[in-house]
Design an enzyme around this catalytic site. Structure first.
Site, PDB file in Angstrom:
ATOM      1  N   SER A 260       1.233  -1.488   0.381  1.00  0.00           N
ATOM      2  CA  SER A 260      -0.538   0.155   0.224  1.00  0.00           C
ATOM      3  C   SER A 260       0.608   1.640  -0.004  1.00  0.00           C
ATOM      4  CB  SER A 260      -1.322   0.013   1.426  1.00  0.00           C
ATOM      5  OG  SER A 260       0.090   0.439   1.984  1.00  0.00           O
ATOM      6  N   LYS A 261       0.309   1.992  -1.015  1.00  0.00           N
ATOM      7  CA  LYS A 261       1.063   3.513  -0.491  1.00  0.00           C
ATOM      8  C   LYS A 261       1.835   3.776   0.465  1.00  0.00           C
ATOM      9  CE  LYS A 261       1.221   6.748  -4.241  1.00  0.00           C
ATOM     10  NZ  LYS A 261       2.039   6.649  -4.861  1.00  0.00           N
TER      11      LYS A 261
END
Ligand code: GLU
Length: 491
Positions: A260-261
């Site tokens: 995830s970012k």
């Protein structure tokens, strides 16, 4: 088998996730291997998630990675264009097509109009959750006759169209990676096919497009596997031949969670900015969830085309291992020619503040030697500024251990000889730098460890580092002399 036709069908959410790049890569490999066609389709029917320039970014990321395709959406002269006989390839330009097929389903009694408002659906969902049930539409509008529904629509009531799932039938399909899958229709929702804004949902659009575009193999992330029964049912409802399904394992982080970012690099652009080469990233990504029979790890795109098979794609999620990416990438760093290396490194050096563009261009030959000298010691372009810092900054403080090296018996004689030799040279060129150490050895009789180690410490301040003669050239006459004098003072 007829012509293989596969597609990559991203939603333009603003960036290309590396999981998406891997999906595109496997599609590419499979289509090339079969002399098939690879299509880029843009799935932009979720109007709430639109982002400016997202299509451009996607295409640029694919281009950077070297993943080419035959049909679909391209950028030419800065403009988005479409090529191929099955267009448009941007779903928001195909609304009339979906509407026509939604009507067909309604005619066939495989879909129905639904007038339930948001509030009712929310309450229903809450109630089902409280009862410990999986939220699902309860079918309230199924009983509304077509005539009544058309009248309500004519009166301006808002509606959606839902899929009419039959009760208690097994829906089956084969997946090239996961094998035979059976799901009972009772576990499948009456999926919305057409939204109140006139746009289709993903499920409707994906089936219609894959069919009309002649897609033979649907190769996509495993997050879509639970939607596949809806798609399979739609193919049957239309009486269309189904594609072969192939759901790829998710790219996971070291904690086995989806990358995830929040945790750092996830998009292709992030990895580019972190200094990875497209060849390195693509080669490594291929290995996240797949390995060839031969267990080779360093493979060009063309070689991967030869080796790729779906039966060696794992069904469990693939762990993204940054260290391994570095290792694979370092292999491609070593292969860079000096000119390529110079051009690729330039933005990273400028960004670090070590040198500006003009300086680098004015000292190109010098900078190329500098880069070639350190390139085997770095895994990616972003590590370059630190590796070349020594050429721009003052000599670091000599540590205690290194000072001991300078206190060696023959060091004073060695430094004298070096000073004399270098003072006598007009300038240090790359070529004459190569012979300095040999000549000093001849003249002083000092050799091996006693020659190289103290010289290195005296002019770099540290015990280890790249090729000494290159360093002498890189630092140049004035700096080398200045440092020898400083070292003499130290002892
Ligand atoms: N638009 C979907 C996505 O963004 C594509 C899923 C599919 O390939 O069917 O991932």
């Amino acid at each position: 088998m007829g012509e293989v036709r596969v597609r990559f069908a991203p939603s333009p959410t603003g960036y290309l996730h590396i999981g998406g790049l891997r999906t595109a890569l496997y599609n590419y490999l499979f289509s090339k291997q079969n002399n098939g066609k690879f299509i880029l389709r843009i799935e932009d029917t979720d109007r709430t998630r639109l982002v400016d320039d997202a299509i451009e970014n996607l295409i640029k990321s694919l281009e950077w990675a070297g993943i080419t395709y035959d049909e679909g959406v391209f950028i030419e002269d800065g403009k988005i264009i479409q090529k191929g006989e099955y267009g448009p390839y941007i779903q928001s330009e195909r609304l009339d097509i979906y509407q026509k097929y939604v009507k067909e389903l309604i005619e066939k009694d495989k879909a129905y109009y639904c007038f339930c408002d948001h509030e009712r659906l929310e309450n229903l969902r809450e109630k089902q959750k409280m009862e410990g049930k999986v939220p699902k539409y309860d079918g309230l509008c199924r009983g509304i006759s077509k005539e009544e529904a058309e009248e309500r629509i004519a009166n301006g009531e808002e509606y959606v169209v839902r899929l009419k799932m039959p009760s208690n039938v097994d829906i089956e399909f084969d997946d090239l990676i996961r094998g035979h899958i059976t799901i009972n229709s009772d576990d499948v929702d009456d999926q919305v096919l057409l939204k109140s804004d006139g746009f289709p949902t993903y499920h409707m659009a994906v089936v219609v497009d894959d069919h009309l575009m002649g897609i033979t193999h649907v190769v996509r992330g495993e997050e879509w596997i639970s939607s596949t029964p809806k798609h399979v049912y739609l193919y049957d409802a239309f009486g269309w031949e189904k594609p072969q399904y192939c759901h790829l394992p998710t790219v996971l982080n070291e904690n086995r969670k989806k990358l995830s970012k929040r945790e750092g690099d996830v998009s292709v652009e992030d990895f580019k900015a972190s200094g990875y080469l497209p060849e390195g990233l693509v080669n490594y990504l291929a290995l996240v969830g797949w390995s060839p029979d031969s267990n080779e790890e360093i493979m060009s795109l063309d070689h991967m085309v030869e080796l790729f098979t779906f039966d060696r794609v794992a069904s469990a999620g693939g762990i993204f291992d940054r260290k391994k990416l570095d290792w694979v990438n370092s292999h491609y760093m070593k292969e860079l020619e000096k000119d390529e290396l110079f051009n690729l490194a330039k933005p990273f050096i400028i960004d670090s503040g070590l040198a500006d563009e003009k300086f680098l261009d004015d000292h190109k030959d010098w900078a190329e030697v500098l880069l070639l000298t350190i390139k085997d010691s770095v895994d990616n372009l972003k590590q370059i500024p630190d590796a070349i810092r020594f050429a721009f900054e003052d000599m670091p403080e000599v540590s205690h251990d290194e000072l001991e090296i300078l206190k060696g018996e023959t060091v004073p004689q060695l430094l004298e000889a070096l000073e004399e030799k270098i003072s006598g040279m007009d300038s240090i060129t790359f070529d004459n730098a190569q012979t300095i150490m040999k000549e000093i050895q001849k003249e002083t009789g000092i050799k091996g460890k006693n020659l190289y180690m103290p010289t290195r410490v005296a002019i770099t301040g540290v015990e280890h580092g790249p090729e000494l003669s290159n360093i002498i050239y890189i630092l140049g006459k004035d700096k080398v002399l200045e440092r020898i004098n400083k070292s003499k003072e130290l002892i």
